[in-house]
Scaffold this active site. Structure first.
Site, PDB file in Angstrom:
ATOM      1  N   SER A   8       9.244   5.474  -3.452  1.00  0.00           N
ATOM      2  CA  SER A   8       9.094   4.535  -2.344  1.00  0.00           C
ATOM      3  C   SER A   8       8.000   5.059  -1.431  1.00  0.00           C
ATOM      4  O   SER A   8       7.852   6.282  -1.268  1.00  0.00           O
ATOM      5  CB  SER A   8      10.416   4.438  -1.570  1.00  0.00           C
TER       6      SER A   8
ATOM      7  N   HIS B 136       4.357   1.531  -8.144  1.00  0.00           N
ATOM      8  CA  HIS B 136       3.408   0.419  -8.008  1.00  0.00           C
ATOM      9  C   HIS B 136       2.490   0.361  -9.241  1.00  0.00           C
ATOM     10  O   HIS B 136       2.231  -0.710  -9.786  1.00  0.00           O
ATOM     11  CB  HIS B 136       2.524   0.606  -6.774  1.00  0.00           C
TER      12      HIS B 136
ATOM     13  N   GLY C 264       0.812  -1.217   0.000  1.00  0.00           N
ATOM     14  CA  GLY C 264       0.000   0.000   0.000  1.00  0.00           C
ATOM     15  C   GLY C 264       0.839   1.259   0.000  1.00  0.00           C
ATOM     16  O   GLY C 264       2.037   1.222  -0.304  1.00  0.00           O
TER      17      GLY C 264
HETATM   18  P1  AMP Z   1       6.078  -2.404  -1.582  1.00  0.00           P
HETATM   19  O1  AMP Z   1       4.679  -1.877  -1.476  1.00  0.00           O
HETATM   20  O2  AMP Z   1       7.120  -1.412  -1.213  1.00  0.00           O
HETATM   21  O3  AMP Z   1       6.228  -3.748  -0.919  1.00  0.00           O
HETATM   22  O4  AMP Z   1       6.314  -2.656  -3.124  1.00  0.00           O
HETATM   23  C1  AMP Z   1       5.465  -3.471  -3.886  1.00  0.00           C
HETATM   24  C2  AMP Z   1       6.119  -3.743  -5.219  1.00  0.00           C
HETATM   25  O5  AMP Z   1       6.340  -2.517  -5.900  1.00  0.00           O
HETATM   26  C3  AMP Z   1       7.488  -4.423  -5.075  1.00  0.00           C
HETATM   27  O6  AMP Z   1       7.631  -5.387  -6.106  1.00  0.00           O
HETATM   28  C4  AMP Z   1       8.442  -3.270  -5.258  1.00  0.00           C
HETATM   29  O7  AMP Z   1       9.710  -3.647  -5.747  1.00  0.00           O
HETATM   30  C5  AMP Z   1       7.694  -2.449  -6.286  1.00  0.00           C
HETATM   31  N1  AMP Z   1       8.166  -1.071  -6.267  1.00  0.00           N
HETATM   32  C6  AMP Z   1       8.270  -0.256  -5.182  1.00  0.00           C
HETATM   33  N2  AMP Z   1       8.800   0.924  -5.537  1.00  0.00           N
HETATM   34  C7  AMP Z   1       9.038   0.860  -6.879  1.00  0.00           C
HETATM   35  C8  AMP Z   1       9.591   1.762  -7.835  1.00  0.00           C
HETATM   36  N3  AMP Z   1      10.012   2.963  -7.495  1.00  0.00           N
HETATM   37  N4  AMP Z   1       9.676   1.349  -9.127  1.00  0.00           N
HETATM   38  C9  AMP Z   1       9.257   0.108  -9.479  1.00  0.00           C
HETATM   39  N5  AMP Z   1       8.742  -0.778  -8.634  1.00  0.00           N
HETATM   40  C10 AMP Z   1       8.630  -0.422  -7.347  1.00  0.00           C
END
Ligand code: AMP
Length: 281
Positions: free
Chosen positions: A186, A37, A31
């Site tokens: 992020s 995302h 989230g």
């Molecule tokens: P998270 O919500 O941080 O667990 O991320 C969910 C998914 O989104 C994971 O596969 C992350 O690697 C991907 N993700 C997060 N930030 C980025 C970004 N800046 N660019 C590409 N993918 C991302």
């Protein structure tokens, strides 16, 4: 977009709309969604009949309780973003739905990938990631699952998990989505103060310099440069920097351009931990 809070309802729904001819593309998230995302959701949409996203802040992958407590929650906005991105299904379980009474990780052997970089600084993190991703895969049973290269070590670990557990799911890595000033998007970026946010693009700028320096400088010289570049900034503190091979994630000890390698970095801005990486060869 249809939203399901229980595995039972999601499984029933998917079994009525998905079959062998209908591919399911899955994007697991925690989230606090951003364009990074959504780029994964767009790829899942483009290449599958049905796209499924999940939002679940997985407690077992947090080594730092403060980080878990402060993890941003923007659920209403996330739902609107996913609807606008034409995501078909959102899985939104609570902790009990996934873990019942037992909020612990399974132990995994990822052939050593789990002991490098993030594994050295975040005890138990990848057991937590493996546990939740395996659970979600068993519920959603996707054809393709999409993970960001932003968390490159995680991507390699999920590939290993899928291979070792013979899950029969294609794991697809997606490029890092960045802010205009280069900072990797992020969910944690929204916790940065204004001063920290202004400082943070130095992380990617330094990685771009590493990409150029890799052609001419020694590994030690590059490492020293990164340490001084990041630590010279009063708002930033380097946790680790590693030039490592993509397949093993082992640190390169002698210059080698014959195998694919990346530079990986983890930096603290106050208590907020930021990671990034860049392809070298
Ligand atoms: P998270 O919500 O941080 O667990 O991320 C969910 C998914 O989104 C994971 O596969 C992350 O690697 C991907 N993700 C997060 N930030 C980025 C970004 N800046 N660019 C590409 N993918 C991302």
């Amino acid at each position: 977009m249809e939203i399901f809070k229980t595995k039972e309802d999601l499984i029933t729904h998917l079994s009525t709309i998905a079959n062998d001819a209908k591919s399911v593309g899955f994007v697991p998230t925690m989230g606090a969604l951003h364009q990074g995302h959504l780029s994964l959701v767009a790829t899942a949409n483009k290449n599958n009949a049905i796209s499924v996203a999940s939002i679940f802040v997985n407690p077992t992958q947090f080594d730092n309780p403060e980080d878990l407590k402060k993890y941003p929650n923007t659920l209403e906005k996330d739902i609107t973003m996913l609807e606008n991105a034409k995501c078909d299904v959102l899985f939104l379980p609570n902790i009990t739905e996934l873990y019942a009474e037992n909020v612990v990780s399974q132990s995994f052997d990822f052939d050593g990938l789990e002991h490098e970089m993030e594994g050295k600084f975040r005890a138990g993190h990848f057991d937590g990631v493996g546990t939740i991703v395996k659970m979600l895969f068993e519920i959603v049973r996707p054809t393709n699952a999409y993970f960001g290269e932003k968390d490159f070590q995680q991507l390699q670990i999920i590939k290993k998990l899928t291979e070792k557990e013979k899950l029969g799911i294609n794991i697809i890595g997606c490029p890092i989505f960045r802010e205009e000033d280069g900072l990797a998007m992020s969910s944690r970026n929204m916790r940065l103060t204004e001063v920290q946010r202004t400082a943070a693009p130095l992380i990617f700028k330094t990685l771009q310099e590493v990409q150029a320096l890799f052609k001419t400088e020694s590994l030690e010289g590059i490492s020293n440069y990164v340490t001084s570049s990041i630590n010279a900034h009063p708002e930033l503190k380097l946790e680790y920097f590693s030039i490592a091979f993509e397949d093993t994630l082992k640190t390169m000890t002698e210059k080698d351009s014959t195998q694919k390698s990346r530079a990986f970095i983890a930096v603290f801005a106050g208590s907020i931990r930021l990671i990034d990486n860049i392809l070298l060869s």
